[in-house]
Design an enzyme around this catalytic site. Structure first.
Site, mmCIF file in Angstrom:
data_model
loop_
_atom_site.group_PDB
_atom_site.id
_atom_site.type_symbol
_atom_site.label_atom_id
_atom_site.label_comp_id
_atom_site.label_asym_id
_atom_site.label_seq_id
_atom_site.Cartn_x
_atom_site.Cartn_y
_atom_site.Cartn_z
ATOM 1 N N GLU A 20 16.321 -15.580 5.949
ATOM 2 C CA GLU A 20 16.530 -16.331 4.715
ATOM 3 C C GLU A 20 15.286 -16.413 3.956
ATOM 4 O O GLU A 20 15.507 -16.811 2.581
ATOM 5 C CB GLU A 20 17.341 -17.701 5.273
ATOM 6 C CG GLU A 20 18.736 -17.583 5.902
ATOM 7 C CD GLU A 20 19.656 -17.191 5.000
ATOM 8 O OE1 GLU A 20 19.658 -17.695 3.849
ATOM 9 O OE2 GLU A 20 20.699 -16.616 5.446
ATOM 10 N N LYS A 28 13.351 -22.118 3.014
ATOM 11 C CA LYS A 28 14.529 -21.791 3.556
ATOM 12 C C LYS A 28 14.551 -21.439 5.282
ATOM 13 O O LYS A 28 13.492 -21.309 5.513
ATOM 14 C CB LYS A 28 15.222 -20.401 2.743
ATOM 15 C CG LYS A 28 15.492 -20.849 1.224
ATOM 16 C CD LYS A 28 16.605 -19.889 0.844
ATOM 17 C CE LYS A 28 17.915 -20.060 1.505
ATOM 18 N NZ LYS A 28 18.873 -19.077 0.862
ATOM 19 N N GLU A 83 11.757 -17.798 -0.509
ATOM 20 C CA GLU A 83 11.366 -19.117 -0.462
ATOM 21 C C GLU A 83 11.137 -19.523 0.707
ATOM 22 O O GLU A 83 11.944 -19.657 1.757
ATOM 23 C CB GLU A 83 12.682 -19.609 -1.009
ATOM 24 C CG GLU A 83 13.538 -19.245 -2.332
ATOM 25 C CD GLU A 83 14.804 -19.777 -2.791
ATOM 26 O OE1 GLU A 83 15.345 -20.696 -2.540
ATOM 27 O OE2 GLU A 83 15.567 -18.662 -2.869
ATOM 28 N N GLU A 109 26.625 -12.870 -5.603
ATOM 29 C CA GLU A 109 25.488 -12.908 -4.716
ATOM 30 C C GLU A 109 25.578 -11.437 -3.900
ATOM 31 O O GLU A 109 26.756 -11.077 -3.444
ATOM 32 C CB GLU A 109 25.414 -14.091 -3.873
ATOM 33 C CG GLU A 109 24.973 -15.320 -3.872
ATOM 34 C CD GLU A 109 24.935 -16.261 -2.832
ATOM 35 O OE1 GLU A 109 24.684 -15.885 -1.798
ATOM 36 O OE2 GLU A 109 25.364 -17.282 -3.161
#
Length: 457
Positions: free
Chosen positions: A327, A321, A318, A264
């Site tokens: 986020e 999140k 998203e 990541e």
């Protein structure tokens, strides 16, 4: 007239083979983390086909073993890494449980889906608790043995780590793993990874170390750099610094030869008001610089020539999140597959950059100056339903296609999608990109209105 002898066949083949090798080595590829914490995301099958047909992305990592997602990538050639949830780790240290897990989550999909890695947990050492930490390496060993017993020999097992496994990282020559974790957890894990020829997964995020003073160092921009007196190496970006700090720490335990996988890394394009460094410009600078860095194959000051398998976080913005806005905004793409910013992730013929420049109106496609967005003939109901879900969650009035609405009949996915795709296209300013919908929309000049259902124009 004398005729010269033709050159030997191998003399002709060698230049062709050399050219082929050069072309293959020049092919860009990158991985992404494909999260699904959104209520407006397209179906997995649509995502898989989009990545295969439109991007240089050739591998994805998911955070579970969702069968719909795994199945969607069958026969695409895209590598898929799956994840064991942290809470399931202790049970997988039992051989019978591990075998059942493989039978349920890997074997039904392999090899049609090219499952690449099983990531056992996510940042387990960071999150704990101790029971899960203690079972991590045993579960990895037992899960690998279960794969072999099932006849699956090409799926690797690893576990991704947060960078707080490092006691220090600056300068890299002084780096080491945290006492306790080093000998107790990481040394046996690295031994297992060496034995199975798997990579050591880390999650470096220069974003979280950002300050105005080190902005250029974090973002792959020109800067004076950091000089490591012990090695004589100069670091001009924090990614190299963190990677070499991991390498030095591995070397101190006796495992410098184990490959490192970047499981990541990323940068958000928006965030909470105080996080002004979460911006489109910075996200494009970091992820664009990262792709160039990884693809160049130059490696790092202490690992020259190393090309790291790398996964950008993340594929989509998203909306579920949180709790921070950061986020929600790590995605390379919006849910309608438009790019948040341009960094060369699309095939060149399909690259667009809708967010980094002011939109320009599309030339009308008819003499009357009217244009409409409608579904392509080959668009599937699955893709069109995804379009409907996205549109209705992004501020467009969908009541005309609801029962008693003027556009409810005919009550089909295609008819409802046609009306709503056009509504979205008109509301956004009639730009080509606003009728793309992952290549399921097309601009038409004929008014599709019928009966009481009047299309906006």
């Amino acid at each position: 007239m004398a005729v010269s002898n033709p050159p030997p066949l191998n003399h002709l083949l060698f230049p062709l083979l050399l050219l082929l090798l050069l072309l293959v080595s020049a092919v860009n590829s990158i991985g992404v983390n494909y999260g699904t914490l959104g209520d407006n995301l397209p179906p997995p099958a649509t995502v898989a086909q989009f990545l295969k047909s439109n991007t240089i992305i050739d591998r994805v990592r998911i955070f579970d073993v969702n069968p719909d997602v795994i199945k969607a990538f069958a026969d695409t050639g895209i590598l898929v890494s799956v994840t064991v949830p942290n809470g399931e780790i202790p049970s997988l240290a039992d051989p019978w449980n591990a075998r059942q897990w493989v039978e349920a989550n890997i074997k039904p999909f392999h090899p049609a889906t090219k499952i690449h890695y099983i990531a056992v947990g996510t940042e387990v050492l960071h999150w704990g608790p101790q029971n899960i930490v203690d079972h991590l390496v045993p579960a990895m060993r037992v899960l690998h043995a279960a794969l072999i017993k099932s006849g699956i020999k090409d799926v690797k097992v690893s576990s991704p780590h947060a960078m707080d496994i490092l006691l220090s990282s600056s300068p890299p020559s002084s780096a080491s793993f945290r006492p306790g974790w080093d000998v107790g957890n990481l040394a046996p894990m690295l031994r297992f990874l060496r034995q199975t020829k798997s990579g050591f997964m880390v999650n470096p995020y220069p974003y979280y170390a950002y300050s105005p003073a080190n902005a250029s160092f974090c973002l792959f921009k020109p800067n004076a750099g950091l000089f490591d007196k012990a090695t004589g190496k100069r670091y001009t970006n924090q990614f190299d610094q963190l990677m070499d700090a991991v390498h030095v720490s591995m070397k101190k335990l006796g495992f410098p030869d184990v490959e490192i996988v970047v499981a990541e890394t990323g940068w958000p394009s928006g965030g909470d008001p105080q996080n002004t460094h979460a911006s489109v410009g910075n996200a494009a600078a970091y992820n664009g610089g990262l792709i160039k860095k990884v693809d160049s194959g130059v490696g790092t000051p202490l690992m020259p020539g190393r090309k790291f398998e790398t996964y950008i976080f993340s594929l989509f913005n998203e909306n579920l999140k949180g709790p921070s806005l950061d986020e929600k905004n790590f995605g390379l793409f919006r849910p309608d597959f438009t790019q948040v910013y341009e960094i060369g992730i699309m095939h060149q013929s399909q690259s667009t950059n809708p967010s980094s420049r002011p939109p320009t109106p599309t030339t009308p496609t008819s003499s009357q100056g009217k244009s409409y967005c409608v579904p392509k003939l080959d668009a599937t109901d699955v893709a069109l339903q995804s379009n409907i879900d996205y549109i209705c969650n992004n501020g467009i009035d969908c009541s005309p296609t609801q029962p008693s609405g003027p556009c409810f009949e005919p009550n089909t996915v295609r008819a409802h999608a046609a009306y709503l795709m056009n509504s979205y296209y008109q509301a956004k300013g009639r730009h080509d990109i606003d009728c793309d919908f992952a290549h399921t929309g097309v601009i038409a000049s004929t008014d599709p209105s019928n009966g009481p259902c009047k299309y906006i124009s």
